[in-house]
Design a protein around this motif. Structure first.
Motif, short mmCIF file in Angstrom:
data_model
loop_
_atom_site.label_atom_id
_atom_site.label_comp_id
_atom_site.label_asym_id
_atom_site.label_seq_id
_atom_site.Cartn_x
_atom_site.Cartn_y
_atom_site.Cartn_z
N LEU A 1 0.83 -1.20 0.00
CA LEU A 1 0.00 0.00 0.00
C LEU A 1 0.87 1.25 0.00
CD1 LEU A 1 -2.85 1.24 0.16
CD2 LEU A 1 -2.64 1.09 2.65
N PHE A 2 1.92 1.26 0.81
CA PHE A 2 2.85 2.38 0.88
C PHE A 2 3.54 2.60 -0.48
CE2 PHE A 2 7.08 4.09 2.08
CZ PHE A 2 6.65 5.31 2.60
N MET A 3 3.94 1.54 -1.15
CA MET A 3 4.60 1.64 -2.47
C MET A 3 3.64 2.21 -3.52
SD MET A 3 7.65 0.92 -1.95
CE MET A 3 8.34 0.73 -3.56
N VAL A 4 2.37 1.81 -3.47
CA VAL A 4 1.36 2.33 -4.40
C VAL A 4 1.18 3.83 -4.17
CG1 VAL A 4 -1.10 2.29 -4.99
CG2 VAL A 4 0.17 0.16 -4.77
N LEU A 5 1.09 4.23 -2.90
CA LEU A 5 0.93 5.65 -2.58
C LEU A 5 2.15 6.47 -3.03
CD1 LEU A 5 -0.82 5.54 0.90
CD2 LEU A 5 -1.82 6.12 -1.32
N ILE A 6 3.34 5.96 -2.82
CA ILE A 6 4.56 6.65 -3.27
C ILE A 6 4.55 6.77 -4.80
CG2 ILE A 6 7.05 6.41 -3.51
CD1 ILE A 6 7.19 5.55 -0.65
N GLY A 7 4.16 5.72 -5.49
CA GLY A 7 4.08 5.76 -6.95
C GLY A 7 3.09 6.79 -7.44
N LEU A 8 1.92 6.84 -6.82
CA LEU A 8 0.91 7.84 -7.20
C LEU A 8 1.40 9.26 -6.91
CD1 LEU A 8 -2.41 6.13 -6.06
CD2 LEU A 8 -1.69 6.65 -8.40
N ALA A 9 2.05 9.44 -5.75
CA ALA A 9 2.57 10.77 -5.40
C ALA A 9 3.65 11.20 -6.38
CB ALA A 9 3.11 10.75 -3.97
N LEU A 10 4.53 10.27 -6.74
CA LEU A 10 5.59 10.58 -7.70
C LEU A 10 5.00 10.94 -9.06
CD1 LEU A 10 8.64 10.75 -7.99
CD2 LEU A 10 8.64 8.34 -8.63
N PHE A 11 4.02 10.17 -9.51
CA PHE A 11 3.37 10.46 -10.79
C PHE A 11 2.69 11.82 -10.76
CE2 PHE A 11 -0.48 10.36 -13.39
CZ PHE A 11 0.08 10.16 -14.64
N THR A 12 1.99 12.14 -9.67
CA THR A 12 1.32 13.43 -9.52
C THR A 12 2.32 14.56 -9.50
OG1 THR A 12 -0.45 12.36 -8.27
CG2 THR A 12 -0.28 14.74 -8.07
N LEU A 13 3.41 14.40 -8.77
CA LEU A 13 4.44 15.43 -8.70
C LEU A 13 5.04 15.71 -10.07
CD1 LEU A 13 6.09 17.26 -6.80
CD2 LEU A 13 7.73 15.38 -6.60
N ILE A 14 5.35 14.68 -10.83
CA ILE A 14 5.91 14.86 -12.18
C ILE A 14 4.89 15.53 -13.09
CG2 ILE A 14 6.71 13.62 -14.23
CD1 ILE A 14 8.05 11.62 -12.32
N SER A 15 3.63 15.12 -13.01
CA SER A 15 2.58 15.71 -13.85
C SER A 15 2.39 17.19 -13.54
CB SER A 15 1.26 14.97 -13.65
OG SER A 15 1.38 13.64 -14.04
N VAL A 16 2.32 17.53 -12.27
CA VAL A 16 2.16 18.94 -11.87
C VAL A 16 3.39 19.75 -12.28
CG1 VAL A 16 1.98 20.49 -9.88
CG2 VAL A 16 0.53 18.47 -10.04
N GLY A 17 4.58 19.18 -12.15
CA GLY A 17 5.80 19.87 -12.56
C GLY A 17 5.79 20.18 -14.05
N ILE A 18 5.38 19.22 -14.86
CA ILE A 18 5.30 19.45 -16.31
C ILE A 18 4.27 20.53 -16.62
CG2 ILE A 18 4.59 18.38 -18.50
CD1 ILE A 18 5.89 15.78 -17.47
N TYR A 19 3.13 20.49 -15.94
CA TYR A 19 2.10 21.50 -16.15
C TYR A 19 2.60 22.89 -15.78
CZ TYR A 19 -2.06 24.30 -15.44
OH TYR A 19 -2.97 25.32 -15.46
N VAL A 20 3.24 23.02 -14.64
CA VAL A 20 3.75 24.32 -14.19
C VAL A 20 4.81 24.84 -15.15
CG1 VAL A 20 5.08 25.47 -12.36
CG2 VAL A 20 3.15 24.02 -11.77
N LEU A 21 5.71 23.98 -15.58
CA LEU A 21 6.76 24.39 -16.53
C LEU A 21 6.15 24.86 -17.85
CD1 LEU A 21 9.80 24.60 -17.00
CD2 LEU A 21 9.74 22.25 -17.84
#
Length: 150
Positions: free
Chosen positions: A12-32
């Motif tokens: 469960l922790f690994m799934v949450l880290i994966g989702l957080a990482l995906f969200t962080l990368i997506s938001v970073g691309i959007y902001v850039l």
């Protein structure tokens, strides 16, 4: 959903880290992307503002003549008619015409080139058509209605 396992805290922790990482990368691309588009828009706006500032200054220089015409002696550029503009005024007018040639519309460039040729040949230089064209395009660019005819 065969690859996601919620049977243990670790998975469960690994799934949450994966989702957080995906969200962080997506938001970073959007902001850039948004930042890049905003900078381009600001640069474009700044260029338009500088162009309009130069054309307004040229309009003021050319429109300050009461009659919309300039008189120049063709024998020597420094020999100006007594009622004509001074040498400093002629330099301003030449600068205004060169700004219009550089930054004006096709019609304005054509009128400014004609004025420069008339200026070089001496005699009467008509600026009333050019100032009317400048006035119209400046008002359109600033989203102001047409100037009253009277």
């Amino acid at each position: 959903m065969h690859g996601i396992d919620f049977s243990s805290w670790r998975s469960l922790f690994m799934v949450l880290i994966g989702l957080a990482l995906f969200t962080l990368i997506s938001v970073g691309i959007y902001v850039l992307t948004a930042f890049t588009i905003q900078r381009r828009h600001e640069r474009s706006t700044r260029e338009i503002n500088e162009r309009m500032r130069a054309l307004i200054a040229a309009y003021k220089t050319l429109n300050s003549s009461d009659t919309g015409t300039l008189t120049v002696d063709s024998t020597n550029p420094l020999n100006l008619h007594r009622q004509g503009p001074t040498v400093d005024r002629m330099i301003e007018i030449e600068g205004a015409l060169s700004d219009i040639i550089l930054l004006g519309t096709v019609e304005q460039v054509r009128l400014a080139v004609r004025a420069v040729h008339d200026l070089l040949n001496g005699g009467l230089v008509r600026t009333n058509e050019l100032t009317a064209s400048l006035r119209q395009s400046i008002r359109e660019e600033l989203n102001i209605g047409p100037a009253p005819s009277n």
